[in-house]
Design an enzyme around this catalytic site. Structure first.
Site, PDB file in Angstrom:
ATOM      1  N   ASP A 261      -1.077   2.524  12.769  1.00  0.00           N
ATOM      2  CA  ASP A 261      -2.002   3.107  11.637  1.00  0.00           C
ATOM      3  C   ASP A 261      -1.980   4.565  11.559  1.00  0.00           C
ATOM      4  O   ASP A 261      -2.721   5.308  12.633  1.00  0.00           O
ATOM      5  CB  ASP A 261      -3.251   2.601  11.259  1.00  0.00           C
TER       6      ASP A 261
ATOM      7  N   ASP B  48      -7.155  -9.274   3.329  1.00  0.00           N
ATOM      8  CA  ASP B  48      -8.104  -8.579   4.328  1.00  0.00           C
ATOM      9  C   ASP B  48      -9.544  -9.037   3.957  1.00  0.00           C
ATOM     10  O   ASP B  48      -9.922  -9.200   2.961  1.00  0.00           O
ATOM     11  CB  ASP B  48      -8.146  -7.070   3.906  1.00  0.00           C
TER      12      ASP B  48
END
Length: 236
Positions: free
Chosen positions: A129, A8
């Site tokens: 998500d 990330d």
């Protein structure tokens, strides 16, 4: 089952968020090369890359770090974050990304997703998500009215083959992933499910493999030393 260690990116550093909260950032490394080397030594052949700044801005924001990852191309690389128009998608694929992950745009413009799938085939995946059962968008900062599971079913009809499904409440918390959600998701015909969010034990990895998940993303658990990447890969 393919294992994707997560990278990330925020400000060209490797970080992890807790429950997708940009105010809860922990920096793990500013050395891409050292991180990649450790993944290689563990036997990894795939990477899950998220441009966190790009997810908020709708652009490819951490290009420097992405370039560095792709310079030493030993991995199958999938990239998400900010993939909201064809220019950015085509740019990522031209750079050498193997699969791009559409998120917010899949909710806001399903027709665009269908067009991209027709043009780029299995190089297009969708990240779903989930937050309180609903699909979150814009870097997980907003919650839509779409039911997450129903949205996954719709994506099959758009031609999408791979979904990266994340339960936001579990992401970065080291409390385990939502096994029951994946048991249900793998029953959707025509979809490859990649599990993401909270994977933190070998037992979970075994269960995800046995139920038929196509892949699993491991992040904070390996950075914190709670889970051995090598052992995870050996299982799979």
């Amino acid at each position: 089952m393919r294992i994707f260690p997560a990278i990330d990116l925020k400000d060209n550093q490797i970080v992890r968020l807790s429950q997708g909260d940009y105010n809860k950032v922990k920096v793990y490394s500013d050395s891409i090369s050292e991180t990649l080397q450790s993944f290689c030594e563990a036997g990894a052949d795939s990477l899950h890359i998220v441009d966190l700044d790009g997810a908020k801005e709708g652009a490819l924001a951490n290009q420097g770090a992405v370039f560095e990852i792709l310079e030493n191309k030993k991995f199958f690389c999938q990239l998400g974050g900010g993939m909201r128009n064809e220019y950015i998608i085509s740019r990522a694929l031209e750079l050498g990304i193997d699969r791009v992950i559409l998120g917010t745009i899949a909710v806001q413009n399903p027709t665009f997703v269908e067009e991209m799938v027709k043009k780029y085939g299995n190089k297009i995946a969708v990240g779903v998500d989930a937050k309180d059962g609903k699909v979150a968008i814009n870097g997980w900062l907003e919650k839509s009215t779409l039911e997450a599971y129903e949205f996954c079913e719709r994506l099959v009809n758009m031609g999408v083959e791979t979904i990266i499904y994340t339960e936001i409440s579990r992401d970065g918390m080291l409390n385990g992933c939502d096994i029951e959600a994946y048991k249900k998701l793998v029953q959707i015909k025509g979809l490859n499910i990649v599990a993401s969010g909270g994977v933190s034990t070998l037992d979970e990895v075994k269960k995800l493999k046995e139920m038929g998940c196509d892949g699993a993303i491991v992040g904070k658990a390996i950075y914190e030393g709670k889970l051995s990447l090598k052992e995870v890969i050996d299982i799979c």
